[in-house]
Write an enzyme that holds these catalytic residues in place. Structure first.
Site, mmCIF file in Angstrom:
data_model
loop_
_atom_site.group_PDB
_atom_site.id
_atom_site.type_symbol
_atom_site.label_atom_id
_atom_site.label_comp_id
_atom_site.label_asym_id
_atom_site.label_seq_id
_atom_site.Cartn_x
_atom_site.Cartn_y
_atom_site.Cartn_z
ATOM 1 C CB CYS A 2 -0.963 0.017 1.221
ATOM 2 S SG CYS A 2 -1.928 -1.455 1.480
ATOM 3 C CG ASP A 99 -1.094 -8.682 7.053
ATOM 4 O OD1 ASP A 99 -2.191 -7.842 6.276
ATOM 5 O OD2 ASP A 99 0.250 -8.376 6.321
ATOM 6 C CB ILE A 289 12.670 -9.470 -19.883
ATOM 7 C CG1 ILE A 289 13.975 -9.801 -18.777
ATOM 8 C CG2 ILE A 289 11.672 -8.754 -19.081
ATOM 9 C CD1 ILE A 289 14.584 -8.353 -18.269
ATOM 10 C CB SER A 368 11.748 -10.261 -6.715
ATOM 11 O OG SER A 368 13.163 -9.959 -7.207
ATOM 12 N N GLY A 369 13.808 -13.022 -6.836
ATOM 13 C CA GLY A 369 15.045 -13.639 -6.153
ATOM 14 C C GLY A 369 15.990 -12.405 -5.836
#
Length: 644
Positions: A2, A99, A289, A368-369
């Site tokens: 947010c 949460d 990509i 994501s890594g």
């Protein structure tokens, strides 16, 4: 994920908070909320923009008000289920399943003592109607941003700098030291801010504002301490089960009431996470990509797509391929606006385009890594600095001969680039230097003399201050392990200053949440319990992570050469952006203001065009800095005056 904003005892606070919150609309298109209450002799105003991920109903709306406590919160708690159970056992009754409500009740029960118990990413403000106090807090590793500005006894805060810059009722002054730092690093360290009055709440810390004007600060988590604890665990022979830790973190990061997908570059980190996620959620989507063939060829980029396809086929992943042939002339100013501060990493464009494609397909959450390279020594610079120690034992006359020969080699011809030559020149630029200086030089843009030649001569003292800050951070530990010293510095500077920053801003510009399972408190604890000689083995970086992944992934993926989540900058600079580079060098605002020296920039352009040196990354960052500076000093938004 947010956007949060607010004011505390600030003149015209309601109108300011409204403007702050409206500026953050892209962070939360699913809802908006406001809250106001007296605070001492002033008022508190809190704003929120919601991206609904968990508990999509109205019971998850914010700012959340309950029995005298009010919370505006940005983030996700991955241990909310356990905290909810503990609080329920103590008699707490919950209205919904968010949460946010768990965090609010944890704060009610434990106050700031709840902070080290939180496992997730977060930045929030909590107001107590009974005491009139406002507390701001930020997660342990700086995944989520929180900017604040204090004037007198008043405070204003927001998730993004652009909100503060446009809503405080007066000009903000550009900070020269931050711009000098951005030239050195190609990003602004988390300890600095591009505008003089604004600060970033440090990771793992909180700030309390009282209605009598007093301000109190505290720290609940420190990477230096975690690294020291890891060293003692390693000395005691306690080795973490890394595979189990990463698997558990990935499982927690999949918690969501909306679709989740992954980034999949075909490299180790994203492939490992995607394989684990696919085990938990069969048929999960992934996004990858590629680049125009002529651009990839000119840049001598590896073919990552075939590895991504291999992983997707093996694990039943629904792979979406995005070819990046962007109109960079249009994207550059857009990304500069969204990134808040001058950041010269084109990976921000990749992230934005991937997240935009995912969002169009109805995906709100991506894994994501990010972070594995910093924590497990996976960058080329880590191995290169170890090799440099051995290189320094080569007789000096021979080293001088090698350096001279490599210096004469071209990095590119008119049709293709030579990656091996670029790497060799980069290595020789720091191989003879002392440890801290070599490490800094291995990933920054300029050495001290080059930076001084590029800048206004009056900034020599500022350059020294910026370099000293890096040296101080690097030295601030008790580790006797060279590899882990590098990893700790990366986790304190490179990770929050660059990678987490561009990931947050680029993804939120597309109204998408990116989660980073490797940047998890338990994974970090495990990482620093691994000695450096298990992170780099021979010429293999991230060796311990590769061991863990080998039980899941094929060896061809685990032990492939490292890929690049970057962009074909040399191709862009020589084609799409060449006219803009000439304009910025000869008549840009940075040159006209005296901040940058035209002759030094012109030399860089000439050497790059001749193929003798690769300054494409340097020039890309000059373009990002130019666009940022034009906007920051446009008169309609900011002061044109620089201050030291």
């Amino acid at each position: 994920m947010c956007g949060i904003a607010g004011t505390y005892r600030w003149p015209d606070g309601k109108a300011v908070t409204d403007r702050l919150t409206d500026t953050l609309a892209h962070r939360g298109p699913d809802g908006a909320g406001r809250y106001s209450h007296p605070a001492g002799d002033g008022e508190v105003h809190l704003g929120h923009r919601r991206l609904a991920i968990i508990d999509l109903s109205g019971t998850g709306a914010q700012p959340m008000v309950s029995d005298g406590l009010v919370l505006t919160y940005n983030g996700e708690l991955y241990n909310a289920t356990e905290l909810r159970a503990e609080l329920a056992a103590a008699g707490v009754r919950f209205r919904g399943t968010s949460d946010t409500e768990v965090l609010l009740e944890a704060w009610r029960r434990w106050g700031t003592d709840c902070l080290p118990r939180l496992r997730g990413m977060f930045a929030f403000g909590v107001f107590d109607e009974r005491t009139g106090e406002l507390v701001l807090a930020r997660d342990q590793l700086g995944i989520k941003p929180l900017f604040l500005l204090r004037r007198g006894e008043g405070l204003v805060f927001a998730s993004e700098l652009k909100a503060l810059a446009g809503a405080t009722g007066g000009p903000l002054q550009v900070d020269q030291a931050a711009l000098v730092a951005s030239l050195l690093y190609y990003w602004v360290p988390d300890s600095r801010c591009a505008f003089r009055e604004v600060e970033k709440l440090p990771p793992g810390s909180w700030l309390r504002c009282r209605p009598d004007g007093r301000v109190e600060r505290g720290r609940f988590w420190n990477l230096k301490d975690v690294a020291a604890e890891g060293r003692e665990r390693a000395r005691a022979g306690e080795q973490p089960d890394l595979a189990a830790v990463v698997e558990e973190s990935t499982r927690r990061h999949l918690l969501s009431d909306v679709p989740v997908a992954t980034f999949l570059s075909g490299g180790l980190d994203s492939s490992y996470l995607t394989a684990l996620a696919a085990h938990e959620r069969p048929g999960i989507s992934a996004y990858t990509i590629g680049f125009r063939a002529e651009d990839a060829r000119f840049e001598a980029m590896p073919d990552d797509l075939r590895y991504a396809r291999q992983v997707a086929e093996r694990f039943g992943v629904d792979l979406h391929e995005i070819e990046i042939a962007p109109n960079v002339l249009d994207l550059l100013p857009r990304m500069t606006y969204h990134l808040d501060e001058p950041i010269g990493d084109p990976a921000a464009i990749n992230t934005f385009l991937i997240c935009s494609a995912a969002r169009e397909a109805g995906v709100k959450v991506m894994l994501s890594g990010m972070g594995a390279d910093e924590l497990f020594a996976g960058y080329r610079k880590h191995l290169a600095n170890l090799i440099a120690l051995r290189y320094q034992r080569v007789p000096r006359p021979l080293r001088r001969g090698v350096s001279g020969a490599v210096d004469r080699l071209p990095v590119a011809t008119s049709r293709r680039g030579f990656r091996s030559v670029r790497f060799a020149k980069r290595f020789l630029s720091f191989a003879d230097l002392p440890e801290e200086t070599a490490f800094r030089r291995s990933y920054t843009m300029y050495d001290q003399s080059e930076l001084l030649a590029l800048l206004d001569p009056d900034l020599a003292g500022t350059v020294e201050d910026v370099l000293t800050e890096h040296a101080d951070v690097y030295a601030d530990n008790d580790l006797d392990d060279f590899v882990n010293r590098m990893c700790l510095t990366d986790a304190r500077m490179f990770l929050p200053g660059l990678n987490l920053t561009y990931t947050d801003r680029s993804s939120m510009a597309a109204s998408t949440e990116v989660r980073v399972p490797y940047v998890d408190v338990e994974v970090v604890r495990a990482a620093f319990a691994v000695p450096g000689d298990r992170k780099i083995v021979g010429r293999q970086g991230k060796a311990v992570l590769k061991e863990a992944a080998a039980s899941v992934l094929p060896r061809e993926i685990v032990y492939r050469p490292k890929g690049l989540f970057s962009a074909p900058l040399r191709a862009w600079m020589s084609r799409d952006l060449a006219p803009l580079v000439r304009e910025v060098v000869h008549d840009g605002e940075l040159v006209r203001s005296g901040f940058l020296r035209r002759d030094a920039l012109a030399r860089m352009v000439a050497e790059d065009a001749a193929g003798q040196q690769d300054f494409s990354k340097h020039l890309w960052h000059v373009l990002t800095l130019e666009y940022w500076y034009r906007d920051a000093t446009s008169g309609s938004r900011q002061s044109t005056r620089l201050t030291a």
